[in-house]
Design a protein around this motif. Structure first.
Motif, mmCIF file in Angstrom:
data_model
loop_
_atom_site.group_PDB
_atom_site.id
_atom_site.type_symbol
_atom_site.label_atom_id
_atom_site.label_comp_id
_atom_site.label_asym_id
_atom_site.label_seq_id
_atom_site.Cartn_x
_atom_site.Cartn_y
_atom_site.Cartn_z
ATOM 1 N N MET B 45 0.751 -1.270 0.004
ATOM 2 C CA MET B 45 -0.051 0.047 -0.018
ATOM 3 C C MET B 45 0.887 1.136 -0.110
ATOM 4 S SD MET B 45 -3.504 -1.019 2.252
ATOM 5 C CE MET B 45 -2.676 -0.253 3.685
ATOM 6 N N GLY B 49 1.823 1.857 -3.648
ATOM 7 C CA GLY B 49 0.433 2.825 -3.875
ATOM 8 C C GLY B 49 -0.523 2.172 -4.313
ATOM 9 N N GLN B 50 -0.846 0.847 -3.546
ATOM 10 C CA GLN B 50 -2.080 0.234 -4.110
ATOM 11 C C GLN B 50 -2.917 0.068 -2.577
ATOM 12 O OE1 GLN B 50 -2.299 -0.900 -7.269
ATOM 13 N NE2 GLN B 50 -0.491 0.290 -7.580
ATOM 14 N N VAL B 51 -3.843 -0.878 -2.512
ATOM 15 C CA VAL B 51 -4.716 -0.989 -1.497
ATOM 16 C C VAL B 51 -5.152 -2.384 -1.281
ATOM 17 C CG1 VAL B 51 -6.912 0.041 -2.632
ATOM 18 C CG2 VAL B 51 -6.691 0.083 -0.240
ATOM 19 N N LEU B 53 -7.918 -4.288 1.205
ATOM 20 C CA LEU B 53 -8.803 -4.697 2.374
ATOM 21 C C LEU B 53 -8.731 -6.049 2.841
ATOM 22 C CD1 LEU B 53 -11.342 -1.632 1.543
ATOM 23 C CD2 LEU B 53 -9.372 -1.535 2.652
ATOM 24 N N LEU B 102 -7.226 -3.594 -11.285
ATOM 25 C CA LEU B 102 -8.332 -2.525 -10.783
ATOM 26 C C LEU B 102 -7.401 -1.460 -10.262
ATOM 27 C CD1 LEU B 102 -10.873 -5.109 -9.631
ATOM 28 C CD2 LEU B 102 -10.883 -3.671 -11.514
ATOM 29 N N GLU B 104 -7.411 1.815 -6.993
ATOM 30 C CA GLU B 104 -8.011 2.408 -6.023
ATOM 31 C C GLU B 104 -9.342 1.933 -5.391
ATOM 32 O OE1 GLU B 104 -7.933 6.850 -6.352
ATOM 33 O OE2 GLU B 104 -5.599 6.844 -5.980
ATOM 34 N N ASN B 105 -10.274 2.582 -5.944
ATOM 35 C CA ASN B 105 -11.765 2.195 -5.366
ATOM 36 C C ASN B 105 -12.071 0.806 -5.608
ATOM 37 O OD1 ASN B 105 -12.782 4.591 -4.127
ATOM 38 N ND2 ASN B 105 -13.207 5.559 -5.984
ATOM 39 N N LEU B 106 -11.968 0.381 -6.916
ATOM 40 C CA LEU B 106 -12.274 -0.831 -7.410
ATOM 41 C C LEU B 106 -11.367 -1.799 -6.675
ATOM 42 C CD1 LEU B 106 -13.653 -0.066 -10.766
ATOM 43 C CD2 LEU B 106 -14.917 -0.377 -8.597
ATOM 44 N N ALA B 108 -9.772 -1.726 -3.850
ATOM 45 C CA ALA B 108 -10.273 -1.666 -2.520
ATOM 46 C C ALA B 108 -11.335 -2.605 -2.474
ATOM 47 C CB ALA B 108 -10.620 -0.391 -1.766
ATOM 48 N N LEU B 109 -12.308 -2.445 -3.369
ATOM 49 C CA LEU B 109 -13.359 -3.426 -3.312
ATOM 50 C C LEU B 109 -13.482 -4.913 -3.527
ATOM 51 C CD1 LEU B 109 -16.648 -2.086 -5.116
ATOM 52 C CD2 LEU B 109 -16.475 -3.195 -3.087
ATOM 53 N N ALA B 110 -12.484 -4.996 -4.532
ATOM 54 C CA ALA B 110 -12.071 -6.333 -4.872
ATOM 55 C C ALA B 110 -11.292 -7.204 -3.916
ATOM 56 C CB ALA B 110 -11.269 -6.285 -6.287
ATOM 57 N N LEU B 112 -11.683 -6.349 -0.673
ATOM 58 C CA LEU B 112 -12.372 -6.603 0.469
ATOM 59 C C LEU B 112 -13.232 -7.906 0.173
ATOM 60 C CD1 LEU B 112 -14.525 -3.853 2.136
ATOM 61 C CD2 LEU B 112 -15.623 -5.769 1.488
ATOM 62 N N ALA B 113 -13.750 -7.787 -1.300
ATOM 63 C CA ALA B 113 -14.685 -8.968 -1.586
ATOM 64 C C ALA B 113 -14.107 -10.267 -1.483
ATOM 65 C CB ALA B 113 -15.119 -8.726 -3.098
ATOM 66 N N ILE C 36 -16.197 6.094 -2.867
ATOM 67 C CA ILE C 36 -16.865 4.912 -2.494
ATOM 68 C C ILE C 36 -17.280 5.067 -1.131
ATOM 69 C CG2 ILE C 36 -16.869 2.343 -2.456
ATOM 70 C CD1 ILE C 36 -16.673 2.760 -5.379
ATOM 71 N N PHE C 38 -17.913 3.252 2.130
ATOM 72 C CA PHE C 38 -17.999 1.817 2.675
ATOM 73 C C PHE C 38 -18.925 1.787 3.699
ATOM 74 C CE2 PHE C 38 -14.217 1.276 0.238
ATOM 75 C CZ PHE C 38 -14.170 -0.149 -0.210
ATOM 76 N N VAL C 93 -6.941 6.938 -1.855
ATOM 77 C CA VAL C 93 -6.818 5.782 -0.966
ATOM 78 C C VAL C 93 -7.283 6.270 0.494
ATOM 79 C CG1 VAL C 93 -5.293 4.135 0.025
ATOM 80 C CG2 VAL C 93 -5.127 4.755 -2.184
ATOM 81 N N ILE C 96 -10.824 6.302 0.784
ATOM 82 C CA ILE C 96 -11.492 4.966 0.990
ATOM 83 C C ILE C 96 -11.217 4.527 2.435
ATOM 84 C CG2 ILE C 96 -10.930 2.520 0.498
ATOM 85 C CD1 ILE C 96 -10.068 3.395 -2.233
ATOM 86 N N PHE C 97 -10.003 4.766 3.075
ATOM 87 C CA PHE C 97 -9.886 4.500 4.537
ATOM 88 C C PHE C 97 -10.593 5.068 5.270
ATOM 89 C CE2 PHE C 97 -5.333 3.131 3.655
ATOM 90 C CZ PHE C 97 -5.817 1.881 2.877
ATOM 91 N N PHE C 226 -23.403 -2.703 -2.673
ATOM 92 C CA PHE C 226 -22.097 -2.333 -3.258
ATOM 93 C C PHE C 226 -21.940 -3.412 -4.608
ATOM 94 C CE2 PHE C 226 -17.699 -0.705 -2.498
ATOM 95 C CZ PHE C 226 -17.742 0.076 -3.470
ATOM 96 N N PHE C 268 -20.069 -12.016 -3.707
ATOM 97 C CA PHE C 268 -18.737 -11.560 -3.982
ATOM 98 C C PHE C 268 -18.090 -12.009 -5.046
ATOM 99 C CE2 PHE C 268 -19.629 -10.146 0.610
ATOM 100 C CZ PHE C 268 -19.746 -8.854 0.220
ATOM 101 N N LEU C 271 -19.170 -10.195 -7.746
ATOM 102 C CA LEU C 271 -18.770 -8.852 -7.813
ATOM 103 C C LEU C 271 -17.300 -8.837 -8.533
ATOM 104 C CD1 LEU C 271 -18.213 -5.776 -6.802
ATOM 105 C CD2 LEU C 271 -17.330 -6.761 -4.880
ATOM 106 N N VAL C 272 -16.266 -9.823 -7.821
ATOM 107 C CA VAL C 272 -15.105 -10.191 -8.677
ATOM 108 C C VAL C 272 -15.212 -10.309 -10.017
ATOM 109 C CG1 VAL C 272 -13.107 -11.242 -8.694
ATOM 110 C CG2 VAL C 272 -14.129 -10.901 -6.536
ATOM 111 N N LEU C 275 -16.191 -7.165 -11.877
ATOM 112 C CA LEU C 275 -15.235 -6.070 -11.743
ATOM 113 C C LEU C 275 -14.066 -6.170 -13.098
ATOM 114 C CD1 LEU C 275 -14.494 -5.457 -7.979
ATOM 115 C CD2 LEU C 275 -15.336 -3.854 -9.830
#
Lengths: 288, 312, 290
Positions: B45, B49-51, B53, B102, B104-106, B108-110, B112-113, C36, C38, C93, C96-97, C226, C268, C271-272, C275
């Motif tokens: 991160m 510079g990635q993210v 979750l 992906l 940032e936002n996506l 983070a989502l991916a 997390l998922a 986004i 959360f 980022v 997001i946090f 989401f 999920f 979702l993946v 995406l």
């Protein structure tokens, strides 16, 4: 060093005074001063990199000058936010037209009209909103019709009435230019900054843009026009300011400026297809 | 430099475990293991510079791999640790083809998922215990000696020092500079000839290895794991550790892990005094507030703040 | 077999309607602020828990529901004012946090206020279950569907037939230029949080009689909302509506045929897939923006 521009008897609308912009060691705009009055088209000329767009950015509040100031009818613009400057009546267009994707052409005009209507306060009082149902529906429908008619009249004048119901993302480049100009005029600005409004247009569209510029002048707008098509610029401008390497090297009537040796020097290599005048008429201003 | 500070810390920990009550020794172990995960997270991160979750999932994969091998096949946890790291790395490698496309936002989502999908697999897969997890996971041994809490603390911190040393060398190498170039702008980095795709993948896999190793030690140290030990909240905790310590900092990972563990202890001790009914994971309220406050007022973390002060 | 699949589909339609509401909140905030949120699911939790606890204390159900929606809206306003607005200079980022922190903080708050026990809420009206082709819908399911009709109808009218709605769309299309037309981006950002929270809270209130309310329901609903938003392309309210129903049906059918424990996993997993394979969503056009 006196010029008609400095004549105090004419109401000065926009005053640019000693504006300098430095990016690190590079001086993009160097101590430039001029005045643009209501009801005139002021051409801003200069070769690439002369600082024309930077100057527009300073006037519209995007760029803060390193030194100098800009004022509108005595009110300082320097230091204000872009929105604030816009609210005071300074509107601009861009080298690449900026559209509101997702809105139709008519809605784009309506957004601009609404800015004028509400004096930039959202949300407006509920009775001004155009919900076509509920109490007072007839009144609102009349308001909606009136707004729609105004928008359509603006589009007709701009020559793009046929596109009214299309989404802006479907427009051709020339139509985008015309819409952007119409949208800028819809807010009834005091000062209109046009950044190369003719580039990329066909002859018909060029005619339409020039007609709009002239109409705006008749309505008392101060139009600042940056344009690479020097012939058209000299034809439509009432006065011209010439920049080179950030400095103002000439100011005056188009035909005088076009024959100024300093200007011709600056444009060496560029074709200056201006009507060749033979005499200086005193309106030309040295750079000091 | 990180290596030397780490060695000092390791000696301090090795000395402290002889005087501390075993409860605090356990906390030291926890800090060491969480810090290890956070180092990996900071590489991914802060430097790249990635993210992510979903880092708790890799921690969980390490724990489950080691526990399953030990319980079902009586494999020594030492090998289990290796297997946990490898499995986490493998899963990260496969997922990277999905997730790292992906931003940032996506992203983070991916992540997390993916973290939640992996947790669902832990829950549903009866072979690895389903929702009840593993009990009586064998501990680490050296010859005839079975690890006690003191030994786990030393092991955790030894691994942490190793991890700090490795990561420290990495970020000073051309690899590290390329990572920073990616975080500054992928297109620019690619123009400089940096293979952003590959570097991000390698860093993601490496972060999973850190988490996997820590997870494997965690399983044996706790001797009990279930899916709820590796849920979304743990991923959020890792993010919190990273942010508190300073996301682009390696020593920050240790500071962040220590801060979060200490905070948890304080909250567990004080909150029930004020609110007798409070139980469960009520800390999450404070963790959330602290996370937000840190990001608003101290976005570079505690170590970032110190670095600034030193420079000034 | 077919009959039970049909029943799963009906159940999917009901939860899908809630997912659609939460997705609509995501889309609103994402469009207006680019972030986004959360914490979106927690607004549903606040709505459901407030309504259930007030009704449990003796308040009429509909009054409790109204107050619950207001409570959710106020929560949304506070989230924006206390956490988002102070950090508006922050990068992607970090934001997001921050919303992640909001999610965790609100869940913790729910635990503080209401504890861990599930609360129940009476259905809004009595009446008998409706039978459609042998499948059964409880009366509350009709309230859920009615809520969707009203919310999405109101959003449609707002965005298509009001000055302010058009201005919001202009702000979404190009924030800096829109602001030069006097469009107040920050005010819109604030209201996007308030409205998204109110819609989420409403979703929580109307589903509470069916699922009951717990402090940790927000995560599940938020993430499902989401997924629904992403299915719909993340930038489209009609997409959110369709995405909600599609997800609800897939999740309930898959959960019914496998086991309910797999529901989250299936959601999920989808979702993946979306995406990666179709980031513009099921309905979306390819993105034009650079």
């Amino acid at each position: 060093m006196t010029a008609p521009a400095a004549n105090p008897s004419v109401t000065a609308t926009l005053e640019v005074a000693g504006v300098t912009v430095r990016f690190g060691g590079v001086v993009a705009v160097d101590d430039v001063s001029f005045v643009a009055r209501t009801g005139e088209v002021l051409g801003v000329m200069g070769p690439n990199g002369a600082g024309k767009t930077t100057l527009f950015n300073v006037i519209s509040g995007v760029q803060r000058p390193t030194a100098g100031s800009v004022s509108l009818a005595g009110t300082a613009l320097t230091g204000r936010s872009v929105e604030n400057v816009a609210a005071l009546g300074v509107t601009r267009t861009f080298q690449t037209p900026v559209m509101f994707w997702g809105l139709t052409v008519r809605e784009s005009i309506e957004v601009a009209l609404a800015a004028r209507e509400f004096g930039a306060t959202y949300p407006p009082a509920p009775h001004r909103e155009l919900v076509p149902c509920g109490i007072g529906a007839a009144q609102r429908r009349r308001a909606e019709t009136a707004l729609r008619d105004t928008a359509d009249a603006i589009l007709t004048r701009a020559g793009i009435a046929a596109t009214a119901d299309r989404l802006t993302e479907s427009l051709a480049f020339g139509e985008e230019r015309l819409l952007e100009l119409a949208r800028a005029l819809a807010v009834e600005p005091t000062v209109l900054l046009l950044d190369e409004p003719l580039s990329g247009l066909n002859p018909d569209e060029i005619g339409a843009v020039i007609a709009s510029i002239r109409a705006a002048r008749e309505d008392g707008v101060a139009v600042l026009l940056v344009e690479h098509a020097v012939g058209e610029l000299l034809a439509v401008a009432d006065r011209v300011v010439v920049l080179d390497h950030g400095r103002k090297i000439a100011e005056g009537a188009p035909q005088a400026v076009a024959t100024d040796p300093l200007v011709i020097d600056a444009y060496i290599g560029d074709e200056l297809d201006a009507p060749a005048g033979s005499s200086f008429d005193g309106a030309q201003d040295d750079n000091d | 430099m990180h290596g030397r500070i780490g060695l000092v810390l390791l000696v301090a920990v090795a000395a402290a475990v002889w005087v501390l009550p075993s409860y605090y020794t356990g906390l030291l172990t926890q800090i060491g293991l969480y810090a290890l995960v956070t180092i990996g997270l900071n590489l991914f991160m802060g430097y790249a510079g990635q993210v992510s979750l979903g880092q708790a999932a890799f921690f969980g994969i390490g724990a489950y791999a080691s526990a399953a091998l030990a319980v079902k096949l009586h494999v020594t946890p030492w090998a289990g640790m290796l297997a946990g790291a490898l499995l986490a790395a493998f899963v990260a490698y496969v997922l990277s083809f999905v997730a790292l496309r992906l931003r940032e936002n996506l992203l983070a989502l991916a992540t997390l998922a993916l973290g939640i999908v992996i947790n669902v697999v832990f829950n549903q897969w009866e072979f690895i215990g389903g929702s009840s997890g593993f009990k009586d996971i064998p501990g680490f041994t050296l010859g005839a000696y079975t690890f006690d809490q003191r030994a786990y603390a030393v092991l955790a911190w030894a691994l942490l020092v190793l991890g700090l040393w490795f990561a420290g060398n990495l970020v000073r190498s051309s690899f590290g500079r390329s990572l920073v170039a990616i975080s500054a702008g992928e297109l620019g980095a690619q123009a400089l000839g940096v293979d952003a795709e590959r570097l991000k993948r390698q860093t993601f896999v490496l972060s999973a290895v850190y988490a996997g190793v820590a997870g494997a030690v965690y399983a044996s140290q706790q001797s009990y794991i279930d899916p709820s030990s590796f849920d979304f909240l743990l991923s959020v905790n890792f993010v919190l550790m990273s942010v508190i310590g300073g996301i682009r900092s390696l020593s920050g990972a240790v500071v962040g892990a220590a801060a979060v563990v200490a905070l948890k202890q304080m909250l567990q001790a004080t909150v029930p005094l004020v609110l007798p009914g409070a139980r469960g994971d009520f800390q999450s309220f404070f963790f959330g507030i602290i996370l937000i406050a840190m990001l608003i007022y101290l976005p570079r973390g505690i170590t970032g703040r110190f670095a600034e002060a030193r420079r000034a | 077999m077919m009959a039970s699949v049909w029943q799963y589909i009906l159940a999917g339609v009901v939860v899908g309607a809630i997912y659609a509401l939460i997705a609509a909140g995501f889309v609103l905030i994402y469009q207006v602020t680019g972030l986004i949120n959360f914490a979106q699911g927690e607004f549903a939790m606040i709505g459901a828990m407030t309504a259930a606890s007030l009704a449990g204390a003796g308040m009429p159900t509909l009054a409790a529901a109204g107050i619950a929606v207001v409570a959710a809206a106020v929560t949304g306003a506070l989230c924006y004012l206390l956490a988002i607005r102070p950090a508006r200079a922050a990068t992607g980022v970090t934001l997001i946090f921050i919303t992640l922190g909001l999610d965790v903080a609100l869940r913790g708050l729910g635990l503080f206020v209401w504890g861990t026990n599930p609360l129940s809420l009476n259905a809004f009206s009595g009446g008998t279950a409706v039978t459609i082709f042998g499948g059964v819908l409880p009366p509350q399911a009709l309230w859920v569907l009615l809520t969707d009709v009203l919310v999405f109808g109101a959003l449609y009218l707002f965005f298509r037939h009001t000055y302010t709605g058009t201005a919001v769309r202009a702000a979404v299309a190009n924030p800096p230029i829109a602001s030069t037309f006097g469009i107040p981006l920050r005010t819109f950002a604030f209201w996007s949080f308030v409205v998204a929270a109110a819609i989420g809270g409403l979703g929580g209130v109307v589903i509470a009689p069916i699922t009951s309310a717990t402090f940790d329901m927000g995560l599940t609903f938020g993430l499902a909302g989401f997924v629904a938003a992403v299915l719909g392309g993340l930038e489209s309210l009609p997409g959110a509506l369709v995405g909600g129903f599609v997800l609800g049906i897939i999740v309930k059918v898959a959960g019914g045929l496998l086991s309910t424990g797999w529901e989250d996993g299936v959601g999920f997993f989808i979702l993946v897939l979306v995406l990666v394979l179709r980031p513009q969503g099921l309905l979306g056009r390819a993105v034009r923006r650079a």
